[in-house]
Design a protein around this motif. Structure first.
Motif, mmCIF file in Angstrom:
data_model
loop_
_atom_site.group_PDB
_atom_site.id
_atom_site.type_symbol
_atom_site.label_atom_id
_atom_site.label_comp_id
_atom_site.label_asym_id
_atom_site.label_seq_id
_atom_site.Cartn_x
_atom_site.Cartn_y
_atom_site.Cartn_z
ATOM 1 N N SER A 198 62.066 33.574 4.343
ATOM 2 C CA SER A 198 62.125 34.987 4.724
ATOM 3 C C SER A 198 63.350 35.294 5.590
ATOM 4 O O SER A 198 63.679 36.456 5.812
ATOM 5 C CB SER A 198 60.835 35.407 5.437
ATOM 6 O OG SER A 198 60.634 34.568 6.545
ATOM 7 N N TYR B 260 65.931 39.117 1.614
ATOM 8 C CA TYR B 260 64.490 38.848 1.392
ATOM 9 C C TYR B 260 63.680 40.142 1.441
ATOM 10 O O TYR B 260 62.942 40.462 0.504
ATOM 11 C CB TYR B 260 63.965 37.842 2.421
ATOM 12 C CG TYR B 260 62.488 37.590 2.263
ATOM 13 C CD1 TYR B 260 62.021 36.703 1.297
ATOM 14 C CD2 TYR B 260 61.544 38.279 3.038
ATOM 15 C CE1 TYR B 260 60.665 36.490 1.112
ATOM 16 C CE2 TYR B 260 60.176 38.080 2.855
ATOM 17 C CZ TYR B 260 59.747 37.181 1.896
ATOM 18 O OH TYR B 260 58.404 36.998 1.704
ATOM 19 N N ASP B 261 63.839 40.899 2.542
ATOM 20 C CA ASP B 261 63.031 42.118 2.696
ATOM 21 C C ASP B 261 63.322 43.142 1.605
ATOM 22 O O ASP B 261 62.445 43.900 1.194
ATOM 23 C CB ASP B 261 63.264 42.753 4.073
ATOM 24 C CG ASP B 261 62.668 41.894 5.176
ATOM 25 O OD1 ASP B 261 61.709 41.155 4.884
ATOM 26 O OD2 ASP B 261 63.188 41.935 6.308
ATOM 27 N N GLU B 262 64.564 43.133 1.134
ATOM 28 C CA GLU B 262 64.927 44.094 0.066
ATOM 29 C C GLU B 262 64.434 43.648 -1.310
ATOM 30 O O GLU B 262 64.601 44.367 -2.289
ATOM 31 C CB GLU B 262 66.450 44.223 -0.020
ATOM 32 C CG GLU B 262 67.118 44.777 1.201
ATOM 33 C CD GLU B 262 68.514 44.190 1.339
ATOM 34 O OE1 GLU B 262 69.389 44.484 0.506
ATOM 35 O OE2 GLU B 262 68.708 43.392 2.281
ATOM 36 N N GLU C 47 51.811 41.896 -1.795
ATOM 37 C CA GLU C 47 52.988 41.889 -0.905
ATOM 38 C C GLU C 47 54.260 41.585 -1.688
ATOM 39 O O GLU C 47 55.280 42.253 -1.553
ATOM 40 C CB GLU C 47 52.829 40.788 0.152
ATOM 41 C CG GLU C 47 52.194 41.252 1.437
ATOM 42 C CD GLU C 47 51.982 40.084 2.391
ATOM 43 O OE1 GLU C 47 50.940 40.115 3.039
ATOM 44 O OE2 GLU C 47 52.838 39.151 2.459
ATOM 45 N N ARG D 233 57.494 44.102 -2.568
ATOM 46 C CA ARG D 233 58.853 43.742 -2.161
ATOM 47 C C ARG D 233 59.799 43.711 -3.371
ATOM 48 O O ARG D 233 60.943 44.169 -3.310
ATOM 49 C CB ARG D 233 58.799 42.349 -1.517
ATOM 50 C CG ARG D 233 60.018 41.862 -0.795
ATOM 51 C CD ARG D 233 59.710 40.551 -0.072
ATOM 52 N NE ARG D 233 59.275 39.492 -0.962
ATOM 53 C CZ ARG D 233 60.083 38.719 -1.670
ATOM 54 N NH1 ARG D 233 61.380 38.873 -1.576
ATOM 55 N NH2 ARG D 233 59.610 37.797 -2.468
#
Ligand SMILES: C[S@@+](CC[C@H](N)C(=O)[O-])C[C@H]1O[C@@H](n2cnc3c(N)ncnc32)[C@H](O)[C@@H]1O
Length: 454
Positions: free
Chosen positions: A231, A236-238, A303, A307
């Motif tokens: 992460s 990662y978050d995108e 999740e 993402r």
């Protein structure tokens, strides 16, 4: 209490305690590790180190037992269980890792015994054995040496090595064991809904992370020097990528061709590795239904998909395939059954599997796999295709399942995987099916395509 307060429960303690619980229960290592690290309140680098120590010990079990046997003058089963695991963790650091100074490896391991409130003479015993090991380093075997008899150190239970020897021969069995004893490489699938492979490789490069294209799967990148958490990787978050071995990436390609207006069913969606890949590959006006019964996995599936592909045509069904079939009126052009299996193709990545599985498990999995395929057969439209996949390399879960399914369902025929694989991957075909064995570049895997012809 005094000792516990003085000596915190560090990565070494967590590694030893997890190995101890694993030996006692034969549960999967991940939930055991999660509960131990929660109890020890381990986070970040300490948690990653604990994980590396556990996985490393499981990958080198026979080698470490050999060292312990040479260094302690008593049978392994007469060692106090925490002491046995502490010696394993200590020797693993000393003989298999090069980034931990010897003094830290010894002292931190001995401190774990103090944190466990073990008797003082046991601290002295472990300290003595580990220090003797460092002094005798030159006379002790290295992790990749052969025994004095010339036999290799296999680090696998005999029932597995015996069956692989029977099937593949001695050399191939030894090669698979060697691959499984090394740390696996980290492979990503770039999410082309967000960024292409070259741009993402450049983005990683800007952060000093080397990423090279995989040999087989068109969207794969291999990270050769990354040790941090997933992460923490850029993007990662995108949702720029998903961790996924090339074999699993190639399996989704077998659902092709990805023409428009197709209906896909991912009948065993798990954490959504392949569901998100289907969403990435599907043509306009297509849709996906993903079925997963296990609540914890379901949460991670949601999740991951939020993402990776938040705006795509997707329905997640929190149920099992049997129940889904009872309640759904839909039929699908493509059904993916990425079935629960023994996982013997991914033993390098999940080293607890080799010690936890038993020979009888294979037939249990086969019955579950055939039941899932029976249900899938009812859900696929005429001219539609079922892709059956496992990350096992055992005949019982692969070729036998395929033969039994086809014998029980004359309306289906086997079609070749060949036209759906990139040229670089056709070497993994065994006749019509995709069946790589673990090489270090790719996991062991199996996939077959069944077309509904009537
Ligand atoms: C091999 S994993 C799937 C991995 C997933 N396809 C991926 O690529 O990330 C198999 C999954 O099947 C699920 N499963 C087990 N029994 C099932 C059933 N009867 N119906 C649907 N899914 C099931 C398990 O919970 C597990 O998540």
């Amino acid at each position: 209490m005094e000792a516990t307060r003085k000596y915190p429960k560090t990565s070494r303690f967590a590694a030893i305690e997890t190995l101890l619980r694993l030996n006692r229960t034969r549960y999967p290592v991940k939930p055991l590790f999660d509960s131990v690290t929660d109890e020890c309140r381990l986070i970040g680098a300490e948690r990653s180190l604990a994980m590396n120590l556990i996985y490393g010990v499981l990958r080198r079990r026979d080698y470490l037992d050999l060292l312990i046997g040479k260094l302690c003058n008593r049978p392994l089963d007469q060692l106090e269980p925490f002491v046995y695991q502490a010696l394993s963790v200590g020797l693993y650091q000393l003989f298999c890792l090069d980034r931990i100074p010897e003094s830290a490896a010894v002292n931190e391991t001995v401190n774990a015994l103090k944190a466990a409130s073990l008797k003082k003479h046991l601290h002295g015993f472990v300290n003595g054995v580990l220090r003797a090991a460092t002094r005798q380093r030159d006379t002790l075997p290295g992790p990749d040496d052969t025994l004095s008899s010339g036999a290799p150190i296999l680090n696998h239970p005999a029932w597995l090595t015996d069956r692989w020897r029977d099937r593949y021969g001695q050399d191939e069995m030894e090669r698979i064991c060697r691959v499984n004893s090394r740390e696996p490489r980290l492979t990503l699938r770039v999410n082309t809904l967000k960024i292409d492979r070259n741009h993402f490789a450049n983005r990683l490069q800007e952060d000093g992370i080397t990423a090279i294209p995989g040999h087989y799967a068109p969207d794969s990148l291999v990270l050769t020097n990354y040790q941090g958490s997933i992460s923490a990787l850029p993007g990662y978050d995108e949702g720029c990528f998903q961790v996924q071995d090339e074999a699993a990436q190639l399996a989704t390609l077998l659902l092709g061709p990805f023409t428009s207006q197709m209906a896909y069913l991912d009948g065993c969606a798990g954490l959504g590795g392949k569901t998100s890949h289907i969403l990435q590959l599907m043509a306009p006006n297509s849709r996906v239904v993903a079925v997963e019964p296990e609540p914890q996995r379901l949460r991670l599936l949601q999740e991951n998909l939020d993402r990776l592909a938040p705006e795509r045509q997707l329905t997640i069904c929190p149920t099992n395939l049997q129940e889904y079939l009872r309640t759904s009126r839909l039929q699908f052009d493509r059904v993916l059954i990425d079935a629960p299996c023994s996982g013997t193709g991914v033993i390098g990545r999940h080293p607890d599997i080799r010690w936890n599985r038993q020979p009888d498990d294979l037939i249990g999995y086969q019955l579950e796999q055939l039941d899932l395929l029976d249900n899938a057969a009812e859900l696929v439209a005429p001219e539609g295709v079922i892709v059956y996949a496992t990350c096992s390399i055992e005949i019982e879960e692969n070729q036998q399942v395929m033969e039994r399914f086809l014998a029980a369902h004359p309306g289906f025929s086997l079609t070749s995987c060949r036209g759906y694989l990139p040229e670089t991957a056709v070497g993994f075909l065994e006749g019509d099916v995709f069946a790589p064995r673990p090489t270090g570049e790719i996991d062991g895997f199996f996939a077959a395509r069944f077309m509904r012809t009537s």
